[in-house]
Design a protein around this motif. Structure first.
Motif, PDB file in Angstrom:
ATOM      1  N   CYS A  83      56.352  -0.809  17.930  1.00  0.00           N
ATOM      2  CA  CYS A  83      54.967  -1.068  18.321  1.00  0.00           C
ATOM      3  C   CYS A  83      54.164  -1.640  17.151  1.00  0.00           C
ATOM      4  CB  CYS A  83      54.332   0.223  18.829  1.00  0.00           C
ATOM      5  SG  CYS A  83      52.710  -0.005  19.596  1.00  0.00           S
ATOM      6  N   LEU A  84      54.330  -1.047  15.973  1.00  0.00           N
ATOM      7  CA  LEU A  84      53.595  -1.503  14.786  1.00  0.00           C
ATOM      8  C   LEU A  84      53.988  -2.923  14.410  1.00  0.00           C
ATOM      9  CD1 LEU A  84      51.588  -0.782  12.530  1.00  0.00           C
ATOM     10  CD2 LEU A  84      53.528   0.108  11.214  1.00  0.00           C
ATOM     11  N   GLU A  85      55.274  -3.228  14.453  1.00  0.00           N
ATOM     12  CA  GLU A  85      55.750  -4.567  14.126  1.00  0.00           C
ATOM     13  C   GLU A  85      55.200  -5.604  15.109  1.00  0.00           C
ATOM     14  OE1 GLU A  85      58.496  -5.999  11.585  1.00  0.00           O
ATOM     15  OE2 GLU A  85      56.801  -4.792  10.923  1.00  0.00           O
ATOM     16  N   LEU A  86      55.235  -5.281  16.378  1.00  0.00           N
ATOM     17  CA  LEU A  86      54.758  -6.237  17.384  1.00  0.00           C
ATOM     18  C   LEU A  86      53.253  -6.466  17.263  1.00  0.00           C
ATOM     19  CD1 LEU A  86      56.840  -5.139  20.516  1.00  0.00           C
ATOM     20  CD2 LEU A  86      57.216  -7.110  19.022  1.00  0.00           C
ATOM     21  N   VAL A  87      52.510  -5.396  17.007  1.00  0.00           N
ATOM     22  CA  VAL A  87      51.058  -5.541  16.855  1.00  0.00           C
ATOM     23  C   VAL A  87      50.728  -6.362  15.613  1.00  0.00           C
ATOM     24  CG1 VAL A  87      48.897  -4.317  16.392  1.00  0.00           C
ATOM     25  CG2 VAL A  87      50.471  -3.445  18.125  1.00  0.00           C
ATOM     26  N   SER A  88      51.318  -5.993  14.475  1.00  0.00           N
ATOM     27  CA  SER A  88      50.958  -6.631  13.201  1.00  0.00           C
ATOM     28  C   SER A  88      51.400  -8.092  13.140  1.00  0.00           C
ATOM     29  CB  SER A  88      51.562  -5.850  12.031  1.00  0.00           C
ATOM     30  OG  SER A  88      52.984  -5.821  12.111  1.00  0.00           O
ATOM     31  N   GLN A  89      52.633  -8.380  13.580  1.00  0.00           N
ATOM     32  CA  GLN A  89      53.154  -9.742  13.443  1.00  0.00           C
ATOM     33  C   GLN A  89      52.560 -10.706  14.472  1.00  0.00           C
ATOM     34  OE1 GLN A  89      54.862 -10.362  10.653  1.00  0.00           O
ATOM     35  NE2 GLN A  89      54.423  -8.174  10.356  1.00  0.00           N
ATOM     36  N   THR A  90      52.297 -10.233  15.679  1.00  0.00           N
ATOM     37  CA  THR A  90      51.663 -11.121  16.669  1.00  0.00           C
ATOM     38  C   THR A  90      50.218 -11.405  16.294  1.00  0.00           C
ATOM     39  OG1 THR A  90      51.171  -9.186  18.080  1.00  0.00           O
ATOM     40  CG2 THR A  90      53.167 -10.440  18.568  1.00  0.00           C
ATOM     41  N   SER A 107      60.158 -18.735  11.254  1.00  0.00           N
ATOM     42  CA  SER A 107      59.225 -18.164  10.272  1.00  0.00           C
ATOM     43  C   SER A 107      59.469 -16.668  10.146  1.00  0.00           C
ATOM     44  CB  SER A 107      57.773 -18.422  10.705  1.00  0.00           C
ATOM     45  OG  SER A 107      57.425 -17.594  11.804  1.00  0.00           O
ATOM     46  N   PRO A 108      59.138 -16.073   8.977  1.00  0.00           N
ATOM     47  CA  PRO A 108      59.365 -14.629   8.793  1.00  0.00           C
ATOM     48  C   PRO A 108      58.699 -13.774   9.864  1.00  0.00           C
ATOM     49  CG  PRO A 108      58.843 -15.674   6.694  1.00  0.00           C
ATOM     50  CD  PRO A 108      58.623 -16.712   7.749  1.00  0.00           C
ATOM     51  N   GLN A 109      57.473 -14.145  10.267  1.00  0.00           N
ATOM     52  CA  GLN A 109      56.773 -13.352  11.277  1.00  0.00           C
ATOM     53  C   GLN A 109      57.475 -13.437  12.637  1.00  0.00           C
ATOM     54  OE1 GLN A 109      55.263 -15.614   9.339  1.00  0.00           O
ATOM     55  NE2 GLN A 109      53.787 -14.466   8.090  1.00  0.00           N
ATOM     56  N   GLU A 110      57.917 -14.650  13.014  1.00  0.00           N
ATOM     57  CA  GLU A 110      58.615 -14.812  14.287  1.00  0.00           C
ATOM     58  C   GLU A 110      59.927 -14.036  14.293  1.00  0.00           C
ATOM     59  OE1 GLU A 110      58.165 -16.396  17.211  1.00  0.00           O
ATOM     60  OE2 GLU A 110      56.233 -17.360  16.848  1.00  0.00           O
ATOM     61  N   MET A 111      60.645 -14.040  13.185  1.00  0.00           N
ATOM     62  CA  MET A 111      61.915 -13.328  13.118  1.00  0.00           C
ATOM     63  C   MET A 111      61.706 -11.816  13.127  1.00  0.00           C
ATOM     64  SD  MET A 111      64.040 -15.677  13.409  1.00  0.00           S
ATOM     65  CE  MET A 111      65.502 -14.642  13.267  1.00  0.00           C
ATOM     66  N   ARG A 112      60.591 -11.365  12.571  1.00  0.00           N
ATOM     67  CA  ARG A 112      60.287  -9.928  12.624  1.00  0.00           C
ATOM     68  C   ARG A 112      59.956  -9.500  14.051  1.00  0.00           C
ATOM     69  NH1 ARG A 112      56.486  -8.188   7.578  1.00  0.00           N
ATOM     70  NH2 ARG A 112      56.466  -6.240   8.802  1.00  0.00           N
ATOM     71  N   ALA A 114      61.242 -10.987  16.764  1.00  0.00           N
ATOM     72  CA  ALA A 114      62.548 -10.996  17.428  1.00  0.00           C
ATOM     73  C   ALA A 114      63.349  -9.744  17.065  1.00  0.00           C
ATOM     74  CB  ALA A 114      63.318 -12.258  17.049  1.00  0.00           C
ATOM     75  N   THR A 115      63.277  -9.335  15.800  1.00  0.00           N
ATOM     76  CA  THR A 115      63.997  -8.139  15.350  1.00  0.00           C
ATOM     77  C   THR A 115      63.443  -6.887  16.025  1.00  0.00           C
ATOM     78  OG1 THR A 115      64.458  -9.162  13.202  1.00  0.00           O
ATOM     79  CG2 THR A 115      64.650  -6.764  13.337  1.00  0.00           C
ATOM     80  N   ALA A 116      62.117  -6.804  16.113  1.00  0.00           N
ATOM     81  CA  ALA A 116      61.490  -5.650  16.776  1.00  0.00           C
ATOM     82  C   ALA A 116      61.903  -5.592  18.243  1.00  0.00           C
ATOM     83  CB  ALA A 116      59.975  -5.730  16.650  1.00  0.00           C
ATOM     84  N   LYS A 163      68.087 -12.123  24.827  1.00  0.00           N
ATOM     85  CA  LYS A 163      69.027 -13.247  24.848  1.00  0.00           C
ATOM     86  C   LYS A 163      68.313 -14.579  25.052  1.00  0.00           C
ATOM     87  CE  LYS A 163      73.363 -14.739  25.032  1.00  0.00           C
ATOM     88  NZ  LYS A 163      74.345 -14.514  23.959  1.00  0.00           N
ATOM     89  N   TRP A 164      67.286 -14.601  25.917  1.00  0.00           N
ATOM     90  CA  TRP A 164      66.650 -15.869  26.286  1.00  0.00           C
ATOM     91  C   TRP A 164      65.226 -16.049  25.750  1.00  0.00           C
ATOM     92  CZ3 TRP A 164      70.459 -13.952  29.498  1.00  0.00           C
ATOM     93  CH2 TRP A 164      71.441 -14.867  29.903  1.00  0.00           C
ATOM     94  N   VAL A 165      64.443 -14.996  25.702  1.00  0.00           N
ATOM     95  CA  VAL A 165      63.043 -15.143  25.258  1.00  0.00           C
ATOM     96  C   VAL A 165      62.667 -14.016  24.275  1.00  0.00           C
ATOM     97  CG1 VAL A 165      62.022 -16.510  27.132  1.00  0.00           C
ATOM     98  CG2 VAL A 165      62.409 -14.065  27.473  1.00  0.00           C
ATOM     99  N   PRO A 166      63.231 -14.025  23.056  1.00  0.00           N
ATOM    100  CA  PRO A 166      63.014 -12.926  22.112  1.00  0.00           C
ATOM    101  C   PRO A 166      61.682 -12.979  21.359  1.00  0.00           C
ATOM    102  CG  PRO A 166      64.426 -14.557  21.116  1.00  0.00           C
ATOM    103  CD  PRO A 166      64.169 -15.025  22.523  1.00  0.00           C
ATOM    104  N   THR A 167      60.865 -13.957  21.665  1.00  0.00           N
ATOM    105  CA  THR A 167      59.504 -14.006  21.108  1.00  0.00           C
ATOM    106  C   THR A 167      58.575 -14.464  22.227  1.00  0.00           C
ATOM    107  OG1 THR A 167      59.870 -16.268  20.277  1.00  0.00           O
ATOM    108  CG2 THR A 167      60.249 -14.465  18.720  1.00  0.00           C
ATOM    109  N   GLY A 168      57.342 -14.809  21.886  1.00  0.00           N
ATOM    110  CA  GLY A 168      56.387 -15.217  22.907  1.00  0.00           C
ATOM    111  C   GLY A 168      55.831 -14.016  23.654  1.00  0.00           C
ATOM    112  N   SER A 169      55.482 -14.201  24.904  1.00  0.00           N
ATOM    113  CA  SER A 169      54.815 -13.173  25.697  1.00  0.00           C
ATOM    114  C   SER A 169      55.666 -11.939  25.956  1.00  0.00           C
ATOM    115  CB  SER A 169      54.344 -13.760  27.026  1.00  0.00           C
ATOM    116  OG  SER A 169      53.185 -14.562  26.839  1.00  0.00           O
TER     117      SER A 169
END
Length: 269
Positions: A83-90, A107-112, A114-116, A163-169
């Motif tokens: 939750c913290l990673e998604l809030v802070s990086q988005t 970018s580091p933020q996008e990869m974080r 995806a990792t979260a 697998k298909w949409v690890p970032t974005g909405s």
């Protein structure tokens, strides 16, 4: 799609819908690369659900207070991190709550993010332990269709989005769900501490209300993305909207049966 095995020249072919559209950032990550991970883990889960009660019913129920407590605390920490990673990086990237396309960006933020979201997917595997605890403790009323459906389908759905949409909405429902799981596992952790603590735990019904609010929000949120023609992806947005509807019905039915009806019957007595 061809998946390379390290530095080896051998390749393995995987067959599943739209392999060419899989996100190149996460396609080779653990438990994401091969689609066989999903049916194998699901089969193991369903075998546990089917055969576990038959085996444990021959023995006395276990208490498992210590394993339950540490599992709950671990899930609190994991969901807190997600939750913290998604809030802070988005927020750092200026993500939109209403519509955020999934772009292939390293970018580091996008990869974080995806990792979260990958950890969010892994958390759904770890949540299979909830079912195991119910079986070992012989909590048959809690081993409901709703419980099994929720755990099994969420696991599959999370594999799809990673697998298909690890970032974005994708971050929106994951962020909300991880926040609710912090509260839920806090309740579980406190509930195993004994009668002195349990007498203060009168807010279980509010957890169900939170889950209902979550699915209402996700349905409305996904609907507005569809109406706006959000570039996030029509197929995944429509899937989210449709997926939330059975949960609205089942959690609503559970709430009415366990709290509304029970309250009316208690007053009648």
């Amino acid at each position: 799609m061809m998946a390379s095995l390290g530095n080896d020249t051998k390749t393995v072919s995987y067959f599943y819908p739209f392999p060419d559209k899989a996100d190149e950032r996460t396609r080779d990550w653990p438990l994401v690369e091969s689609p066989w991970n999903v049916p194998v883990l699901l089969a193991a889960y369903f075998l546990m659900v089917y055969y576990g009660p038959k085996w444990t019913s021959r023995h006395k129920p276990l208490q498992l207070r210590v394993p339950l407590f540490f599992h709950s605390v671990s899930m609190i920490l994991l969901n807190g991190y997600i939750c913290l990673e998604l809030v802070s990086q988005t927020r750092a990237l200026g993500y939109s709550l209403g519509c955020q396309p999934c772009r292939v960006n390293y970018s580091p933020q996008e990869m974080r993010i995806a990792t979260a979201l990958w950890w969010f997917y892994i958390s759904k595997v770890l949540e299979f332990a909830d079912t195991a605890f119910f079986i070992l403790r012989q909590k048959w009323t809690q081993l409901s269709f709703l419980h099994v459906y929720h755990h099994s389908t969420m696991f599959v759905f999370c594999w799809v989005v990673v697998k298909w949409v690890p970032t974005g909405s994708t971050y929106v429902p994951a962020m909300i769900n991880s926040f609710i799981h912090i509260i839920m596992y806090s309740y579980y952790a406190l509930s195993v501490l004994g009668p002195r603590v349990q007498k203060f735990l009168r807010w279980k019904r509010y957890l169900t209300r939170l889950q209902l609010v979550q699915f209402i929000f996700i349905f409305l949120w996904a609907s507005q993305m569809l109406l706006r023609g959000c570039e996030y992806g029509t197929w995944i947005t429509l899937s989210m909207a449709i997926y939330s509807l059975p949960f609205l019905f089942m959690f609503g039915k559970f709430y009415v049966q366990n709290y509304r009806v029970a309250t009316v019957e208690k007053k009648a007595k």
